[in-house]
Scaffold this motif. Structure first.
Motif, PDB file in Angstrom:
ATOM      1  N   ILE A  77      -8.834   5.128  -5.564  1.00 53.86           N
ATOM      2  CA  ILE A  77      -7.930   4.152  -4.835  1.00 53.86           C
ATOM      3  C   ILE A  77      -8.258   2.743  -5.755  1.00 53.86           C
ATOM      4  O   ILE A  77      -9.583   2.437  -5.727  1.00 53.86           O
TER       5      ILE A  77
ATOM      6  N   PHE B  97      -1.818   6.113   2.789  1.00 58.10           N
ATOM      7  CA  PHE B  97      -2.941   5.320   3.035  1.00 58.10           C
ATOM      8  C   PHE B  97      -2.628   4.330   3.769  1.00 58.10           C
ATOM      9  O   PHE B  97      -3.625   3.916   4.766  1.00 58.10           O
TER      10      PHE B  97
ATOM     11  N   ARG C 198     -11.464   9.269  -2.518  1.00 61.12           N
ATOM     12  CA  ARG C 198     -11.485  10.220  -1.435  1.00 61.12           C
ATOM     13  C   ARG C 198     -11.144  11.480  -1.891  1.00 61.12           C
ATOM     14  O   ARG C 198     -10.156  11.850  -3.116  1.00 61.12           O
TER      15      ARG C 198
ATOM     16  N   VAL D  20      -5.185   4.783   6.896  1.00 62.86           N
ATOM     17  CA  VAL D  20      -6.388   4.384   6.469  1.00 62.86           C
ATOM     18  C   VAL D  20      -6.390   2.571   6.886  1.00 62.86           C
ATOM     19  O   VAL D  20      -7.209   2.171   7.602  1.00 62.86           O
TER      20      VAL D  20
ATOM     21  N   THR E  38       0.741  -1.157   0.048  1.00 65.97           N
ATOM     22  CA  THR E  38       0.198  -0.232  -0.005  1.00 65.97           C
ATOM     23  C   THR E  38       0.714   1.264   0.079  1.00 65.97           C
ATOM     24  O   THR E  38       2.096   1.135   0.444  1.00 65.97           O
TER      25      THR E  38
END
Length: 327
Positions: free
Chosen positions: A275, A101, A160, A105, A97
């Protein structure tokens, strides 16, 4: 003789480009890897690799053999999954990732995912560099548009907003921009993407058309959280993903610009961050990968978000790019 083990070692040597690199990838010594190749060659009665102290290359026989056996480890894995299809997702799951993020997240979601699937063993790679799924053993990666490439199958799972923001002290000193054209008069905190060294553009959408704003780089940085702290301390205007910016806005350390409550006169909206969940091939969509993608997509869908999410939102990839949206 463990022929499958020897074949797997041969594949690793070819994919990693050297015996030393394959040894590191498999946790073996270079001597053990070299001996495995020698045993496989003796079993086949042909030379697969032409090796010197400085270089290594496939022979013609090696090229033909590699093309025939390169898919064997994946097919064995798929066969194992098919045999246990009725069981819950299990086994190692390597997830890559982006740094911000992952930090803001994904990390908070992982304990709940582990609780839901206790037999899945999770490894996280949190980086903005280019990650090679095959060479690094990555099962699935979460990426933004700038990270996609022709070797990946991508499914958009969420969007987002990007938030343009600055500290109250900076705006008191430099003034508040009212249009995206005003940004070139301000100190802008620009993110340099480590994969290719380019700046990520500051994009807006106006009447359905994409516009890239001209900016004056006051600071250049390759770490989003460092950039956010520079903005908090009056360094200039930053473009941050909402999951980075919102906590800083909520406690008053940053003020949002161009937001819907104070729409600028051109009605240009900041372009959102999309994303994607990415795999190297469709066969990689096994039970544990699908469980992870569905879990993350579901978790993001429950959050307040003005932008569309879900598999129905397809990425419009220009032909002949191989990167594409899966269903």
């Amino acid at each position: 003789m463990d022929i499958l083990g020897l074949i797997n070692t041969f594949i690793r040597v070819v994919e990693n480009g050297s015996i030393a690199a394959a040894a590191r990838a498999q946790g073996m010594s270079p001597a053990a890897v070299s001996q495995s190749i020698t045993r496989l060659e003796a079993h086949l009665g042909v030379r697969l690799l032409s090796r010197t102290t400085r270089s290594m290359a496939l022979t013609e026989s090696g090229i033909r053999y590699f093309e025939k056996v390169r898919h064997i480890p994946r097919e064995i894995d798929l066969a194992s999954q098919a045999a246990t299809v009725a069981t819950e997702p299990q086994g190692p799951l390597c997830i890559a990732t982006t740094a911000a993020f992952g930090r803001h997240v994904l990390a908070p979601l992982m304990p709940a995912f582990k609780q839901a699937y206790p037999r899945v063993d999770i490894e996280l790679i949190c980086t903005d560099r280019r990650v090679d799924h095959r060479l690094e053993g990555v099962d699935v990666s979460l990426r933004i548009d700038a990270q996609l490439n022709d070797q990946l199958i991508a499914r958009r799972i969420a969007s987002r907003p990007f938030v343009f923001c600055a500290s109250p002290a900076y705006l008191d000193r430099a003034g508040i921009p009212t249009t995206h054209q005003d940004l070139k008069q301000h100190a802008c905190l620009v993110f340099r993407y480590p994969t290719d060294g380019r700046f990520l553009p500051w994009a807006f959408v106006l009447d359905g058309k994409r516009i890239e704003a001209k900016v004056n780089p006051g600071f250049v940085c390759d770490d989003i959280d460092m950039m956010a702290q520079i903005a908090v301390n009056g360094g200039g205007i930053a473009r941050l993903a909402s999951f980075v910016a919102q906590p800083l806005i909520d406690d008053g350390r940053l003020l949002p610009l161009f937001d819907s409550g104070r729409r600028n006169v051109t009605h240009a909206e900041p372009e959102p961050m999309h994303i994607y969940a990415c795999v190297s091939e469709r066969s990689a969509l096994n039970a544990k990968v699908c469980a992870f993608i569905d879990f993350v997509e579901g978790a993001l869908r429950t959050e307040a978000d003005p932008w569309p999410t879900g598999a129905s939102q397809q990425r419009k990839a220009a032909a002949p790019r191989k990167t594409r949206t899966s269903h």
